[in-house]
Scaffold this motif. Structure first.
Motif, short mmCIF file in Angstrom:
data_model
loop_
_atom_site.label_atom_id
_atom_site.label_comp_id
_atom_site.label_asym_id
_atom_site.label_seq_id
_atom_site.Cartn_x
_atom_site.Cartn_y
_atom_site.Cartn_z
N TYR A 71 -14.54 3.87 -8.47
CA TYR A 71 -13.76 4.79 -9.29
C TYR A 71 -14.57 5.22 -10.52
CZ TYR A 71 -9.56 6.84 -11.38
OH TYR A 71 -8.65 7.72 -11.90
N GLY A 72 -15.74 5.83 -10.24
CA GLY A 72 -16.57 6.41 -11.31
C GLY A 72 -16.39 7.92 -11.33
N ASN A 73 -17.46 8.65 -11.68
CA ASN A 73 -17.42 10.12 -11.74
C ASN A 73 -16.93 10.75 -10.45
OD1 ASN A 73 -18.19 10.74 -14.33
ND2 ASN A 73 -20.39 10.76 -13.85
N VAL A 74 -17.55 10.32 -9.33
CA VAL A 74 -17.19 10.92 -8.05
C VAL A 74 -15.79 10.48 -7.64
CG1 VAL A 74 -17.77 11.06 -5.59
CG2 VAL A 74 -19.58 11.29 -7.31
N ARG A 111 -13.58 -3.62 -10.49
CA ARG A 111 -12.92 -3.94 -11.76
C ARG A 111 -11.46 -3.46 -11.72
NH1 ARG A 111 -13.38 0.91 -14.53
NH2 ARG A 111 -14.52 2.37 -13.26
N PRO A 112 -10.66 -4.11 -10.83
CA PRO A 112 -9.28 -3.65 -10.62
C PRO A 112 -8.43 -3.67 -11.90
CG PRO A 112 -9.67 -5.79 -9.56
CD PRO A 112 -10.99 -5.28 -9.99
N GLU A 113 -8.67 -4.64 -12.79
CA GLU A 113 -7.85 -4.72 -14.00
C GLU A 113 -7.96 -3.44 -14.81
OE1 GLU A 113 -5.66 -7.00 -14.58
OE2 GLU A 113 -6.29 -7.92 -12.70
N GLN A 114 -9.21 -3.02 -15.02
CA GLN A 114 -9.43 -1.81 -15.82
C GLN A 114 -8.86 -0.57 -15.15
OE1 GLN A 114 -13.54 -3.30 -16.25
NE2 GLN A 114 -13.72 -1.54 -17.64
N HIS A 153 -9.04 -5.30 -5.55
CA HIS A 153 -10.44 -5.68 -5.69
C HIS A 153 -11.16 -5.31 -4.40
CE1 HIS A 153 -14.07 -8.14 -5.82
NE2 HIS A 153 -13.98 -7.96 -7.13
N ILE A 154 -12.41 -4.95 -4.55
CA ILE A 154 -13.19 -4.43 -3.42
C ILE A 154 -13.25 -5.41 -2.24
CG2 ILE A 154 -15.47 -5.27 -4.17
CD1 ILE A 154 -16.37 -2.26 -3.79
N ASP A 155 -13.08 -6.70 -2.48
CA ASP A 155 -13.13 -7.67 -1.39
C ASP A 155 -11.75 -8.08 -0.88
OD1 ASP A 155 -15.93 -7.78 -1.35
OD2 ASP A 155 -15.94 -9.21 -3.04
N GLU A 156 -10.72 -7.52 -1.51
CA GLU A 156 -9.35 -7.89 -1.15
C GLU A 156 -8.94 -7.26 0.19
OE1 GLU A 156 -5.42 -7.67 -3.82
OE2 GLU A 156 -7.26 -7.14 -4.92
N LYS A 157 -8.01 -7.90 0.86
CA LYS A 157 -7.46 -7.33 2.10
C LYS A 157 -6.46 -6.23 1.77
CE LYS A 157 -8.39 -10.63 5.57
NZ LYS A 157 -8.76 -11.96 5.04
N THR A 158 -6.43 -5.18 2.61
CA THR A 158 -5.51 -4.06 2.36
C THR A 158 -4.64 -3.82 3.59
OG1 THR A 158 -7.19 -2.55 3.19
CG2 THR A 158 -7.07 -2.84 0.79
#
Lengths: 325, 325
Positions: free
Chosen positions: A11-14, A37-40, A52-57
């Protein structure tokens, strides 16, 4: 309307650009953001599930994950990783490594049954498409790609690492004379410095030796030494006010001859006030294509060269034939 | 190398252009010409088998037939007729009738198992592609197509029918101010006369009333009345010397906004010293695509919107990823 459920990875510029783009594409919906950085990110994004990037969805239906990270460190790792779970779209732009990255993504795709659109964006991406079309329509032609005027983030980063530099913004500028020569049908061989020049705006550290900063930038191998480079020192305030946007653009020119010396010139040009926002829009169109290809049972890695243009459009084939032909 | 065996149906401007184009495309070979006037064509073409258009060609292997006739009278008849026998490519350019022509060709294709690429060329064709891409990459954008500067054969023919006109050549000229306004990101609504003007070079019959010729052309409904039209009288010799080429070209501009008011402009431009020769080259690239699609077992009608760009290229997918991305 059946919506295409999109997840963002990064979740940066792009990533922010894709979030904006999805609002304009009424057949798509942002359903999840995966980030380191899910908190932010949760503070910024109220209506979307953030993981979080490693979390299950597994609880949510994700049709396509758009990888919004960088090509140096993020995508080479995230591509193969998320290919195991989702259809993906990415903007991998390390040109020399595209063939091997394609192979890797293709073999995972064949195993897991997904569609992966790689190296989407404007270059590689749309410009690749234009080079292929120009070469196909005008065999034995010459091709020229010019970039700019726009911010080169790689060159900005490189200049920032020079001793005495607090901040730097590097612009790539096409040499107008070269563009004009090609536009009137000449087909010269250009040295690198005849195609582009570079202009670098620098905020120097207090007390820095500006002459050696200038020299260190202008002579930096690979990045600057093959170009004419101008270095301009400005204040922190001027940097913020005048150089915070990320414009870019460029041209692909194909120059060929048919019959008895008839010159034929094709030119594609894009002029972008926001490079990441435009790239984001291209990624969204490619996500639509990935979704449709996947629905048709296709699997494998695709570049934009492998996708029939109609798949990128929100309109039906009938509408396109009626209103766009 | 396995060559793609091409037959031409019709041997006028475009047919001759395709013949030339095939020489530059080393993966293709011209194996037959089908024409209404085989005796005459045989005098021009020594190394190729020439057939009457209704003759059987069963002894030779034809992979794709390129229909080189006009959209008014030839293609609507020849398309369905040759679709029974071959994979075909045509340049059907009556925009309003493309949907129904597509349906007709598609249903024959499904029955006979062929591939038919219809409406190939630069407009419809490449420009259609650019309108679809522009709209897909910049949703809610405005699009503008400009044609010219170039010879409009339809308008030339119309002017030739005016009483007192011996010969006429009509040029379509884009209005520079309109192009510039769009290029800087404005999105006005233009009337027809604000987008293009017309210039008509006329050889008058001896004793013709040039003032009424001028008026009859400039006020002709559909063709001229909605444009500012300039009529210039010239000699037969000047017509031959200065207006025997068929240049054309045009621009497709897409102008959109992303994020917080960032203007994004895409432009495709072609500048052609020979319109029929360029169109011919596009037809050849589409014939290659038709051949490959057919080899893969696909059948149906296709426009250029339905063809992955890589199929148009003489290069392999691996080469394209390595050298064109």
């Amino acid at each position: 309307m059946e919506k295409i459920n999109i997840a963002l990875v990064g979740y940066g510029n792009v990533g922010r650009g894709v979030e904006e783009a999805l609002k304009l594409n009424v057949d798509t919906e942002l359903v999840a953001v995966l980030t380191r950085r899910p908190e932010q990110v949760r503070k910024e994004l109220k209506d979307v599930q953030v993981f979080h990037i490693d979390e299950k969805t597994e609880d949510i239906q994700i049709d396509v994950a758009i990888l919004c990270g960088g090509s140096k460190e993020d995508i080479p790792v995230q591509g193969p990783k998320f290919a195991e779970r989702f259809n993906t779209v990415d903007s991998f732009d390390t040109h020399a490594e595209i063939p091997s990255y394609f192979q890797k993504m293709d073999s995972i795709a064949k195993e897991r049954g997904h569609v992966h659109v790689i190296s989407a964006g404007w270059d590689p991406g749309i410009f690749s498409l234009m080079r292929v079309l120009g070469d196909a329509f005008l065999p034995q032609s010459e091709q020229y790609t010019f970039w700019g005027e726009g911010v080169s983030q790689g060159h900005s980063d490189a200049a920032r690492k020079v001793e005495g530099v607090l901040d730097a913004r590097a612009y790539t500028i096409p040499i107008e004379q070269a563009v004009q020569r090609v536009r009137i049908g000449e087909t010269p061989e250009f040295a690198k410095r005849e195609l582009h020049k570079r202009m670098v705006y620098v905020v120097a550290e207090e007390g820095a030796d500006t002459e050696s900063v200038r020299k260190d930038i202008a002579t930096m191998p690979h990045y600057y030494d093959e170009y004419d480079t101008e270095v301009l020192f400005i204040s922190k305030e001027a940097m913020l006010e005048e150089h915070s946007k990320l414009p870019h653009g460029g041209f692909v020119l194909t120059s060929g001859v048919t019959g008895e010396g008839n010159k034929q010139i094709l030119e594609y040009r894009c002029q972008l006030e926001s490079n990441p926002e435009f790239t984001a829009n291209v990624l969204v169109a490619c996500a639509r294509a990935a979704f449709r290809l996947s629905k048709e049972g296709r699997k494998g890695a695709f570049t934009m060269l492998d996708i029939a243009p109609g798949y990128l459009s929100p309109h039906s084939a009938e509408t396109l034939r009626k209103s766009f032909m």
